[in-house]
Scaffold this motif. Structure first.
Motif, PDB file in Angstrom:
ATOM      1  N   PRO A  90      50.605  -5.500  -1.923  1.00  0.00           N
ATOM      2  CA  PRO A  90      50.561  -4.301  -1.076  1.00  0.00           C
ATOM      3  C   PRO A  90      51.565  -3.257  -1.539  1.00  0.00           C
ATOM      4  N   ASP A  91      51.125  -2.007  -1.549  1.00  0.00           N
ATOM      5  CA  ASP A  91      51.910  -0.850  -1.999  1.00  0.00           C
ATOM      6  C   ASP A  91      52.129  -0.836  -3.503  1.00  0.00           C
ATOM      7  N   GLU A 140      50.535  -0.966  -7.635  1.00  0.00           N
ATOM      8  CA  GLU A 140      49.409  -0.411  -8.388  1.00  0.00           C
ATOM      9  C   GLU A 140      48.501  -1.565  -8.826  1.00  0.00           C
ATOM     10  N   ARG A 160      47.654  -1.778   2.046  1.00  0.00           N
ATOM     11  CA  ARG A 160      47.689  -0.480   1.363  1.00  0.00           C
ATOM     12  C   ARG A 160      47.976  -0.722  -0.108  1.00  0.00           C
ATOM     13  N   PHE A 161      47.094  -0.202  -0.986  1.00  0.00           N
ATOM     14  CA  PHE A 161      47.220  -0.444  -2.413  1.00  0.00           C
ATOM     15  C   PHE A 161      47.101   0.880  -3.173  1.00  0.00           C
ATOM     16  N   CYS A 162      47.918   1.035  -4.201  1.00  0.00           N
ATOM     17  CA  CYS A 162      47.836   2.219  -5.046  1.00  0.00           C
ATOM     18  C   CYS A 162      46.902   1.932  -6.222  1.00  0.00           C
TER      19      CYS A 162
END
Length: 404
Positions: free
Chosen positions: A33-34, A36, A63-65
């Motif tokens: 999560p968070d 790339e 949430r993922f970039c």
């Protein structure tokens, strides 16, 4: 015998689904999560696409970039890409390689994109404008050439596929681009972007056939749905559009080599505070092209600027030769049961080309569109067309076609 065959098929499908292998990007491929996740997604896709049985690539909640990803086929078996998390694009469009889209699916049969997640393209001041949030990226600037191709989703050469449940948010350009696809369905797909965001078409369809768009909610700064050349048998039903510029066919005829549009059905849709409702647009000084078998039925308008609009002098910028007529032929258009309110007195505008016979076989029935404003009473406007009217008409149909 037929019942037994159906039962065997149902059991086979149940077993196939039950045996589908799940490729979770967080459990085997190192996604955090968070963090790339481009490499994790690419590795998971390679495994899922090469699996001998149906499989699922899972992006779980979180949430993922994501920089850029291309899901390329063909695959050995059908793949479901389930997106339950939120994917975040780079804010600065320059970091994305020139010519790339954000998320691309190509050459795949039997693809399903599902889930409850969100694709956040992070459109905003760096991609939509210069200093003024209502000013589009300046022509000729480096950002113009980067942003013009940055779609949230790009679907190329898909067959027998579907997209459902997910949300596309704040794309830098088009939200979903559908090109050279066959038998593709969008259902319960959502698009969310500000009404002033430029060039953020919700779903763009071109050079594709048998496309179904059902029960989608689209609010954006450009056309909710745009049907371009080479589109055949496109069914749009149960769509809620607004804000935006409506559901359009076109613009058509500007470029050489464009292919005909035929069989577009827009039914049971609603439009709220949009620039247009249903809209056919062709360029002046155009190349010849045929548009036919168009159906606009059971539509509701709420404070729409142009509820029904055929515009054969479409010219969004000054580089048009408006004195030269459009050579696009529009025929067999059926407009039925359209009701609601308009922001302009011309509730039905049929501005057809003076080339040839203008629009042919335009049939209008059961219109109830009201205008309550200072510019006079509601009217229907006709240029170079003689519609066939039936049913109840509020306001009345054109007494004659105005030739200009």
């Amino acid at each position: 015998m037929e019942f037994k065959s159906c039962l065997v098929f149902a059991i086979f499908m149940f077993i196939a689904i039950a045996q589908a292998e799940v490729f979770d990007i967080t459990k085997k491929y190192g996604a955090k999560p968070d963090g790339e996740i481009s490499k994790a997604l690419a590795d998971a896709w390679a495994a899922a696409c090469s699996a001998p049985q149906p499989s699922q690539l899972l992006i779980p909640k979180g949430r993922f970039c994501l920089n850029v990803i291309e899901f390329n086929g063909p695959c050995k078996s059908p793949v479901e890409v389930k997106i339950d998390g939120t994917l975040i694009a780079p804010e600065d469009p320059v970091v994305i390689p020139k010519g790339s889209q954000w998320i691309t699916f190509s050459y795949i049969t039997g693809l399903k994109v599902t889930g409850s997640g969100t694709l956040d393209g992070v459109g905003g001041s760096m991609s939509w404008s210069t200093d003024d949030p209502k000013t589009t990226v300046e022509k000729g600037s480096p950002l113009q050439y980067v942003c013009i191709s940055l779609r949230n989703l790009f679907f190329n050469f898909l067959k027998d596929s579907s997209i459902s449940g997910i949300t596309s948010k704040d794309s830098k350009n088009y939200h979903a681009n559908v090109v050279q696809c066959t038998n593709v369905t969008f259902e319960n797909f959502r698009v969310s972007a500000p009404g002033e965001s430029p060039n953020t078409i919700g779903i763009h369809v071109g050079w594709s056939k048998n496309i179904n768009i059902k029960n989608c909610v689209i609010g954006t700064g450009d056309d909710c749905i745009s049907v371009r050349d080479g589109s055949l048998n496109v069914h749009i039903e149960g769509v809620k559009c607004g804000p935006g510029k409506g559901i359009s066919i076109g613009g058509l005829g500007r470029n050489t080599g464009e292919k005909p549009v035929a069989g577009v059905f827009v039914k049971n849709c609603s439009f709220s505070s949009t620039q247009n409702g249903v809209w056919i647009k062709t360029w002046p000084h155009s190349h010849p092209l045929d548009v036919s078998d168009i159906h606009f039925e059971d539509l509701t308008m709420e404070k729409v600027d142009n509820p029904v609009f055929i515009q054969q002098d479409y010219c969004p910028h000054i580089e048009c030769k408006k004195d030269s007529p459009s050579m696009v032929k529009i025929r067999d258009v059926f407009i039925k049961n359209v009701k609601g309110t308009s922001n302009s007195p011309e509730v039905v505008k049929l501005r057809c080309s003076k080339a040839g016979k203008g629009c042919e076989n335009v049939q209008i029935s059961d219109i109830n569109l009201k205008y309550d404003g200072p510019a006079g009473k509601a009217i229907q406007e006709c240029q170079h067309v003689k519609p066939v009217y039936t049913g109840q008409l509020v306001p009345p149909g054109c007494a004659k076609s105005f030739e200009v």
